[in-house]
Motif scaffolding. Structure first.
Motif: not given
Length: 414
Positions: A327-352
């Motif tokens: 679901c993590e397809q675009f570094a900002s304004n991501n349009t992938g179908s990620c779960a609610a609260g996952a964040g829409t930019s790549v910085d939010k996906w660096v979570n350990g």
């Protein structure tokens, strides 16, 4: 600036990489003059534009292709204006892929222009575009070395496979260029050309530059923050390892002629937002394959010049290593179908998360302060980076046959 109108030779126990799996219409295969062959598939995404997949590299002396990447593509082009008035996410917000341009044969000298069907075309009557060029180009010296005899010079001229397309967004035309060198290096470039917007001449207070007669009409300055998304698959496996290398320079001690430098390796086992700096580099290491010297194959990430934009959290770092998530397809304004609260930019996906299938997001910024020479049309300004083979082969893949025995700690006459 622009206003928007509308919305490997197999090692023991390691299987050789398979050739690219796609129909002939979507296959790119090029054997360069040096004997190196690049193979890959292509497809066109409705937002990302050109996507290259199943990329493999086979230099002379290797009995089978060595797979390098599952996929490679742009991950976003983020364009904020210096006066704070607007910002754009060109891939997911402003129709980058829809703006694929037809290429004239003169733009692809000696090559082939492929027809591309644009998915979800805004103009269904013109969804087929002659928009993908594949050709070869010389890049100058690949190497030069004076031999043992004054009459012997070893030299070779390097050749590249060039794959590129052009997309129009507003007044800009973006050239997405991929260079596959015969030494195994891959260079990814984004070039911006086209026109300066005639509507954006109202900047002031250090936020623009006077273009044309007199000092009053100032073209608004802005940034182009380009992201690339790379999904590695060295030797056919997605389970690659990330390593960071840092070197420490210590002043010369008594009795030493110069400073000492020590380089340390740090395994990157969890997701990371990384910053490039002097004496630091990263590499992606194969978990399953080794070269003929029994060294693990890897690719080094080689950042290009960049003006890092500090105005958004996702542009504050040069590289992100994230665990693969479809679901993590675009570094900002991501349009992938990620779960609610996952964040829409790549910085939010660096979570350990642990890195078992790492994906690389490379951020290269360009701060565009216009100049008189930008009109008309605007010369191409480039931004990009490379990945370079490190121990993919046991020697330079372009080594001439007469020097093939000079591997490792050899001595003249041995």
């Amino acid at each position: 600036m622009y206003k928007r109108q509308g919305p490997a030779a197999a090692q023991p126990g390691v299987a050789a990489a398979a050739a690219a799996e796609c129909s002939s219409a979507y296959k790119i295969e090029q054997k360069l003059a040096s004997g190196t062959t690049w193979r890959m598939c292509w497809r066109y995404d409705s937002k990302a534009g050109m996507v290259l997949e199943d990329i493999s590299y086979q230099p002379k002396g290797e009995a089978a292709p060595i797979k390098v990447l599952n996929s490679a593509r742009l991950g976003q082009i983020h364009v904020p204006y210096d006066d704070g008035s607007v910002e754009y996410d060109d891939l997911t917000g402003f129709g980058f892929a829809q703006g694929l341009m037809n290429l004239d044969p003169g733009e692809c000298p000696g090559g082939t222009i492929k027809s591309v069907k644009v998915p979800d075309s805004w103009d269904p009557d013109h969804s087929d575009v002659n928009g993908l060029c594949t050709t070869t180009r010389s890049r100058g010296h690949a190497y030069r070395m004076q031999g043992d005899s004054a009459n012997k010079v070893y030299q070779a001229q390097g050749k590249d496979l060039l794959v590129y397309s052009v997309n129009q967004v507003g007044w800009y035309e973006y050239m997405t260029e991929w260079r596959f060198q015969d030494d195994g290096t891959i260079t990814m470039n984004l070039g911006a050309t086209g026109s300066l917007s005639y509507e954006d001449y109202d900047a002031g207070d250090g936020r623009g530059w006077p273009i044309g007669k007199g000092p009053r009409a100032q073209a608004t300055s802005h940034s182009h923050n380009a992201f690339w998304r790379l999904d590695f698959a060295l030797d056919g496996s997605s389970k690659n390892r990330v390593e960071q290398y840092d070197s420490t320079v210590t002043a010369a001690a008594q009795g030493q002629q110069t400073a000492t430098v020590k380089t340390t390796r740090t395994p990157v086992t969890k997701e990371l937002a990384g910053d490039a700096k002097s004496y630091r580099w990263w590499r992606m290491v194969s978990a399953v394959g080794k070269n003929k010297d029994w060294h693990p194959r890897s690719y080094e990430i080689v950042p290009g010049p960049s003006t890092k934009y500090p105005g958004r959290a996702f542009t504050k770092h040069d590289v992100y290593f994230t665990e693969y998530n479809p679901c993590e397809q675009f570094a900002s304004n991501n349009t992938g179908s990620c779960a609610a609260g996952a964040g829409t930019s790549v910085d939010k996906w660096v979570n350990g998360q642990d890195l078992t299938h790492p994906v690389v997001w490379m951020n290269v910024g360009f701060h565009h302060i216009a100049r008189d020479e930008d009109q008309q049309p605007m010369p191409v300004h480039w931004q990009g980076f490379s990945i370079a083979p490190r121990d993919v082969t046991a020697m330079n893949p372009l080594t001439p046959a007469e020097l093939a025995g000079q591997n490792g700690h050899w001595e003249p006459g041995s």
